[in-house]
Design a protein around this motif. Sequence first.
Motif: not given
Length: 300
Positions: A224-228
């Motif tokens: 949902a929020l984006g991540a690495t």
Amino acid sequence: MQFKDYYETLGVKPDASDAEIKRAYRKLARKYHPDVSKETGAEEKFKSANEAYEALKDAERRREYDQLRAGGYRAGDEFRPPPSWQGGNGGGGGRFEEEDFSDFFESIFGRGRGRGGAQGRSGPRRGSDLQARITISLASAFSGARERITLRDPVQGERTLEVKIPAGIEPGKQIRLSGQGNPGISGGPAGDLLLEVNVREDGRFKLDGRTITTSVPITPWEAALGATVKVPTLAGEVELRVPAGSSSGSKLRLRGRGWPGKIAGDQIVVLEIQTPRAETDEQKQFYESMATTFDFKPRG
């Protein structure tokens, strides 16, 4: 020209199975190979066994031979092919690239085209090639490796070779090992070993052409929020940016991280959203708050 009884040559019955014919040939090949045997006439006996096996190992050639033999011929009988004889097509149209066989054999199945032509029946001759398979891991095929293979053949018995696997070899390709085939005859060079490379399936990676595909689990909040996130590749872990709003099943591309070559392939990363179980009251209340906060209807 005299009729040859190939079953008698190999010491088997006319109704022998393919496995029995093969075992009989191997036994004679081990016994009479001229570079191994010291018996008088070993080379001629080896050639006779080789010719008999060539005639009987192929179903079409054996059928044609049995048709002639059914006419009552016995070993040593004077023989001429019947005028209407249409043989010569069994087993590849009569092309026998490694050997020169007798006139009797050629009159039935077609003229051999061995190395050295008609003069190849005397003097040094190249040994025949051998074929084998080796099964390696996907990682070894990707990076290259040294693998051991144990060969069992009728002439040389059991032996172990160390094989260099080139990086990026594709499944089903062959490696040619010069001089590792059967020994030559009368001082001729040895044949080659043609080694087919099979690659075991890998639970993490799937190879399709030059593209490698792998699945990576992520959390709902990473989606949902984006991540690495860290992603495995056959060359080691790399970091991948997951865009905000990603869905399960979304595919991201890692360019140049696929199968090696002049132009390396890509790696496709398939995102799999994994939802944690709500085990405490607080966690259940959190999911309930999500249900009232989001106006989300995935089933339309």
